[in-house]
Design a protein around this motif. Structure first.
Motif, mmCIF file in Angstrom:
data_model
loop_
_atom_site.group_PDB
_atom_site.id
_atom_site.type_symbol
_atom_site.label_atom_id
_atom_site.label_comp_id
_atom_site.label_asym_id
_atom_site.label_seq_id
_atom_site.Cartn_x
_atom_site.Cartn_y
_atom_site.Cartn_z
ATOM 1 N N VAL A 78 -1.457 -40.244 92.778
ATOM 2 C CA VAL A 78 -0.145 -40.889 92.802
ATOM 3 C C VAL A 78 -0.034 -42.143 91.997
ATOM 4 O O VAL A 78 0.639 -42.172 90.944
ATOM 5 C CB VAL A 78 0.053 -41.329 94.171
ATOM 6 C CG1 VAL A 78 1.755 -42.171 94.148
ATOM 7 C CG2 VAL A 78 0.549 -40.100 95.024
ATOM 8 N N ASP A 79 -1.100 -43.051 91.764
ATOM 9 C CA ASP A 79 -1.052 -44.237 91.250
ATOM 10 C C ASP A 79 -1.087 -43.893 89.797
ATOM 11 O O ASP A 79 -0.258 -44.600 88.670
ATOM 12 C CB ASP A 79 -1.981 -45.270 91.522
ATOM 13 C CG ASP A 79 -1.728 -45.750 92.746
ATOM 14 O OD1 ASP A 79 -0.638 -45.857 93.192
ATOM 15 O OD2 ASP A 79 -2.542 -46.090 93.484
ATOM 16 N N ILE A 80 -1.880 -43.014 89.190
ATOM 17 C CA ILE A 80 -2.128 -42.812 87.598
ATOM 18 C C ILE A 80 -0.982 -42.104 87.433
ATOM 19 O O ILE A 80 -0.471 -42.211 86.221
ATOM 20 C CB ILE A 80 -3.190 -42.185 87.512
ATOM 21 C CG1 ILE A 80 -3.734 -41.751 86.094
ATOM 22 C CG2 ILE A 80 -3.364 -40.724 88.143
ATOM 23 C CD1 ILE A 80 -5.155 -41.296 85.664
ATOM 24 N N ALA A 81 -0.490 -41.121 88.108
ATOM 25 C CA ALA A 81 0.978 -40.463 87.663
ATOM 26 C C ALA A 81 1.899 -41.293 87.511
ATOM 27 O O ALA A 81 2.774 -40.944 86.577
ATOM 28 C CB ALA A 81 1.242 -39.511 88.887
ATOM 29 N N LYS A 82 2.054 -42.531 88.062
ATOM 30 C CA LYS A 82 3.292 -43.205 88.020
ATOM 31 C C LYS A 82 3.348 -44.013 86.584
ATOM 32 O O LYS A 82 4.289 -44.178 86.020
ATOM 33 C CB LYS A 82 3.195 -44.385 88.975
ATOM 34 C CG LYS A 82 3.591 -43.868 90.404
ATOM 35 C CD LYS A 82 3.485 -44.897 91.416
ATOM 36 C CE LYS A 82 3.950 -44.638 92.930
ATOM 37 N NZ LYS A 82 3.687 -45.752 93.810
ATOM 38 N N ILE A 83 2.092 -44.095 86.011
ATOM 39 C CA ILE A 83 1.902 -44.887 84.774
ATOM 40 C C ILE A 83 1.911 -44.188 83.478
ATOM 41 O O ILE A 83 2.032 -44.568 82.430
ATOM 42 C CB ILE A 83 0.849 -45.900 84.868
ATOM 43 C CG1 ILE A 83 -0.680 -45.264 84.722
ATOM 44 C CG2 ILE A 83 0.871 -46.828 86.059
ATOM 45 C CD1 ILE A 83 -1.703 -46.259 84.534
ATOM 46 N N ALA A 84 1.474 -42.812 83.661
ATOM 47 C CA ALA A 84 1.357 -41.902 82.628
ATOM 48 C C ALA A 84 2.599 -41.728 81.917
ATOM 49 O O ALA A 84 3.691 -41.502 82.671
ATOM 50 C CB ALA A 84 0.495 -40.753 82.925
ATOM 51 N N GLY A 85 2.424 -41.452 80.729
ATOM 52 C CA GLY A 85 3.705 -41.117 79.797
ATOM 53 C C GLY A 85 4.249 -39.783 80.381
ATOM 54 O O GLY A 85 5.538 -39.508 80.348
ATOM 55 N N LEU A 86 3.611 -39.058 80.506
ATOM 56 C CA LEU A 86 3.881 -37.587 81.118
ATOM 57 C C LEU A 86 2.901 -37.332 82.098
ATOM 58 O O LEU A 86 1.531 -37.271 82.063
ATOM 59 C CB LEU A 86 3.880 -36.370 80.116
ATOM 60 C CG LEU A 86 4.068 -35.110 80.598
ATOM 61 C CD1 LEU A 86 5.420 -34.829 81.088
ATOM 62 C CD2 LEU A 86 3.590 -34.020 79.551
ATOM 63 N N SER A 87 3.376 -36.974 83.531
ATOM 64 C CA SER A 87 2.640 -36.782 84.640
ATOM 65 C C SER A 87 2.899 -35.426 84.807
ATOM 66 O O SER A 87 4.167 -35.027 85.237
ATOM 67 C CB SER A 87 2.892 -37.598 85.728
ATOM 68 O OG SER A 87 3.786 -37.862 86.072
#
Length: 217
Positions: free
Chosen positions: A175-184
């Protein structure tokens, strides 16, 4: 290319199964063992490093060796189309990363030459002696909330913005990494919280179907 770097989770993403759960079962641990440790970790009563080491210590007490771990992984396979997708992305010039709480022995089992394709690899590593006995475990600093820190670290090293980074995962610890990626991208998503924060949800039995989302002119 709009995106320059693609990072992948392993368990449930590149590999269709949850490797830790598979090996817990293989070594005769209780069905709810992992859930108990997840609860302790979330409550702050167990550090991630201690969690990983305690699991491996129990396997060792049950006689785990490299060959027995491989036996437990014998039916585990790479998701269909995963290697082809990675090969194509590499050919196109993308930087590739693994950011996962999985184990080196698992990805080595399903994808022996993975180090030839991935520029950055963050996962847990079991170390063996020449006879295949477990001698140590190096736990990753980059699982759960740490995954976001790993992506930010890689982006900085490559001189990229987070908006130029893609992440592909499947579960609550993404969840946390998905929030900051340009495309998750949630691939065969197993967690409603992840589904809520991802840009794209893909349910497919072939990972090559992600290419059209990742590769934008």
């Amino acid at each position: 290319m709009k995106y320059k770097l693609v990072a992948f989770d392993v368990d449930g993403t590149l590999i269709s199964e949850q490797v830790w759960k598979r090996l817990h079962t293989h070594f005769g641990m209780e069905d709810d063992f992992n859930e108990k440790n997840i609860t302790l970790y979330r409550q702050g009563k167990l550090t991630y490093s201690d969690w990983v080491k305690s699991d491996i210590d129990i396997w060792k007490k049950k006689g785990a060796t490299k060959s027995l771990i491989k036996e437990g992984l014998k039916d585990v396979k790479l998701v269909d189309g995963a290697k082809e997708l990675i090969q194509e992305l590499k050919k196109m010039g993308y930087k590739l990363a693994i950011i996962s709480g999985s184990l080196n022995v698992a990805i080595e089992h399903v994808f022996p030459d993975y180090e030839d394709y991935f520029d950055y690899i963050f996962l847990n590593k079991i170390l063996f002696d020449d006879e295949g006995n477990i001698v140590d475990v190096e736990s990753t600093k980059f699982d759960h909330e740490g995954k976001a820190a790993a992506l930010a670290h890689i982006a900085k090293l490559e001189g990229l913005s987070l908006q130029e980074c893609v992440f592909v995962g499947d579960n609550y610890n993404d969840v946390d990494i998905a929030k900051i990626a340009g495309l998750s991208i949630a691939f065969n998503c197993r967690d409603k919280n992840l589904a809520e924060v991802c840009d794209v949800i893909v349910n497919s039995n072939d990972m090559r179907n992600l290419l059209d989302y990742i590769h934008e002119a």
